[in-house]
Design a protein around this motif. Sequence first.
Motif, PDB file in Angstrom:
ATOM      1  N   LYS A 136      -1.224 -28.447   4.206  1.00 19.64           N
ATOM      2  CA  LYS A 136      -1.807 -27.120   4.438  1.00 19.64           C
ATOM      3  C   LYS A 136      -3.115 -27.281   5.212  1.00 19.64           C
ATOM      4  O   LYS A 136      -3.983 -28.077   4.834  1.00 19.64           O
ATOM      5  CB  LYS A 136      -2.037 -26.382   3.114  1.00 19.64           C
ATOM      6  CG  LYS A 136      -2.587 -24.968   3.345  1.00 19.64           C
ATOM      7  CD  LYS A 136      -2.505 -24.074   2.128  1.00 19.64           C
ATOM      8  CE  LYS A 136      -2.987 -22.672   2.479  1.00 19.64           C
ATOM      9  NZ  LYS A 136      -2.878 -21.736   1.352  1.00 19.64           N
TER      10      LYS A 136
ATOM     11  N   MET B 111      -1.343 -22.187   6.435  1.00 22.75           N
ATOM     12  CA  MET B 111      -2.734 -22.288   6.920  1.00 22.75           C
ATOM     13  C   MET B 111      -3.591 -21.263   6.202  1.00 22.75           C
ATOM     14  O   MET B 111      -3.104 -20.213   5.792  1.00 22.75           O
ATOM     15  CB  MET B 111      -2.802 -21.962   8.422  1.00 22.75           C
ATOM     16  CG  MET B 111      -2.171 -23.009   9.298  1.00 22.75           C
ATOM     17  SD  MET B 111      -2.369 -22.619  11.061  1.00 22.75           S
ATOM     18  CE  MET B 111      -0.653 -22.333  11.510  1.00 22.75           C
ATOM     19  N   CYS B 112      -4.853 -21.601   6.034  1.00 23.02           N
ATOM     20  CA  CYS B 112      -5.815 -20.597   5.604  1.00 23.02           C
ATOM     21  C   CYS B 112      -6.942 -20.584   6.629  1.00 23.02           C
ATOM     22  O   CYS B 112      -7.531 -21.632   6.927  1.00 23.02           O
ATOM     23  CB  CYS B 112      -6.360 -20.913   4.213  1.00 23.02           C
ATOM     24  SG  CYS B 112      -7.512 -19.632   3.643  1.00 23.02           S
TER      25      CYS B 112
ATOM     26  N   ARG C 227     -14.662 -22.518   0.253  1.00 25.06           N
ATOM     27  CA  ARG C 227     -13.601 -21.545  -0.065  1.00 25.06           C
ATOM     28  C   ARG C 227     -12.245 -22.075   0.399  1.00 25.06           C
ATOM     29  O   ARG C 227     -11.234 -21.880  -0.276  1.00 25.06           O
ATOM     30  CB  ARG C 227     -13.901 -20.177   0.574  1.00 25.06           C
ATOM     31  CG  ARG C 227     -15.030 -19.417  -0.122  1.00 25.06           C
ATOM     32  CD  ARG C 227     -15.085 -17.945   0.293  1.00 25.06           C
ATOM     33  NE  ARG C 227     -15.393 -17.739   1.696  1.00 25.06           N
ATOM     34  CZ  ARG C 227     -16.615 -17.719   2.220  1.00 25.06           C
ATOM     35  NH1 ARG C 227     -17.666 -17.917   1.450  1.00 25.06           N
ATOM     36  NH2 ARG C 227     -16.801 -17.512   3.506  1.00 25.06           N
TER      37      ARG C 227
ATOM     38  N   ASN D 202      -9.090 -22.904  -1.919  1.00 28.08           N
ATOM     39  CA  ASN D 202      -7.804 -22.294  -1.589  1.00 28.08           C
ATOM     40  C   ASN D 202      -6.648 -23.279  -1.766  1.00 28.08           C
ATOM     41  O   ASN D 202      -5.506 -22.882  -1.996  1.00 28.08           O
ATOM     42  CB  ASN D 202      -7.851 -21.790  -0.141  1.00 28.08           C
ATOM     43  CG  ASN D 202      -6.521 -21.296   0.356  1.00 28.08           C
ATOM     44  OD1 ASN D 202      -5.631 -22.092   0.632  1.00 28.08           O
ATOM     45  ND2 ASN D 202      -6.350 -19.991   0.449  1.00 28.08           N
TER      46      ASN D 202
END
Lengths: 252, 252
Positions: free
Chosen positions: B3, B44-45, B80, B84
Amino acid sequence: MKKIGILGGLAWPATVEYYKAICELSQKYHADAGLPGPSPMPEMCIESVNINYSYNRRGTFGDEESWTAYDAYFHAALKRLEDNGVDFAIIASNTPHNRFDAITKGLRIPVLSIFEAVAATCKAHGVSDCLILGTEPTMDSGIFPGYLKRHGVNGFAPPEAALKAKVTGLISELFKGKSDNGSARIDEVVRASCDQTTGKQSVVCLACTELPLAFEGKEQCETFHHNGVFYLNTTMIHANATFRYAVEGEGA
Amino acid sequence: MKKIGILGGLAWPATVEYYKAICELSQKYHADAGLPGPSPMPEMCIESVNINYSYNRRGTFGDEESWTAYDAYFHAALKRLEDNGVDFAIIASNTPHNRFDAITKGLRIPVLSIFEAVAATCKAHGVSDCLILGTEPTMDSGIFPGYLKRHGVNGFAPPEAALKAKVTGLISELFKGKSDNGSARIDEVVRASCDQTTGKQSVVCLACTELPLAFEGKEQCETFHHNGVFYLNTTMIHANATFRYAVEGEGA
């Protein structure tokens, strides 16, 4: 500005359109503010998920149990957005909205529905009947017509499986970021669907966030005319509603 | 696939280029896999921050204290991403890399440096001298030349303030998503900078992730030639390195 959460990747070309639209709206919004430095942007968190994973976990409408894995995948992604600290979220795709209640159940943050935003836009434009073009779940589930009905709009899918297949075939190409003669192919489906209805049908909802990409130059219009047909661009209707909500209550 | 975490919004047009490039690389990677459904995508973030907020908190090099608020803003965004659940992260912009060590301090996840990726690409292409074009911090801090030096490359900024101002002026326009005659304006800066050096300079690093957008059609090339000059596109070098890292160790 409120922090925006976007559940994206469903598919990625539409996620790009949402993100671009929100950034450009922010630039216009701040254009005359005379602030030092580059134009302010709302903070955003985009959870971009794997469309292949979710596609292969689609269930059957009428069989709640069959949607368990699908619902859980999206709920977990929205939960990560909530944990991130976003003030509200959107799902940047029509398809998961057919499972909206199950997916958003138990979240503390508001999630702005695309179906609700589009239904309100139909009402604002005095639309009475509306052909719905989208993925199988959106054309078949009956969920979107339910939203439209509450705003006095009769929403219906193409009347034949072959016409629906033309739409979903085009969507597959747009998922990959390209297609040939997309608008002409949609036009064919619209004409054929109209021939089999009362004939008064001239409003079409592009209820897959990729479909507006078939109309070059219209990607950023909420609504537009093409060949005598009035089109609703759900991507832009939803992106605009998102930015308005992000800045609501600000300023003088 | 691992990720991917992306710290974006610095500015948004480059974030779009990174996201598009990674998605297209995933499509190519899976093209022949014959899997059911749309092409798999890495999850993905993207944490898209407010570039105006960070711009107005830039400090002065040599005065560590002055960067406190700037560093904290980016560190919190990367934290963050870590929370996540991303496996690693990138910062989709050259500028914050001038504070890379301070920003990434204490994180558990790896963060792939753009300066490191570009330095490795310079070495692979046998580059000995390289003109650096970017924002003020990138041209002035001396940080990027330090990375290049470790790979045997002599990196330097335009020799005059007026030339630097031409570059930063163009970047301001590209931040807004548009510019006129961008490539010609860069070419002028390059010629003027070369006139004042040994004359052997013909390699230019576009060390602001927006700058490649001035060369239409070249946005997706890692390196390209234009008017006899060899350009390094840091956006694509970094995006490609990101995708390679995301799939590393997979398959046969």
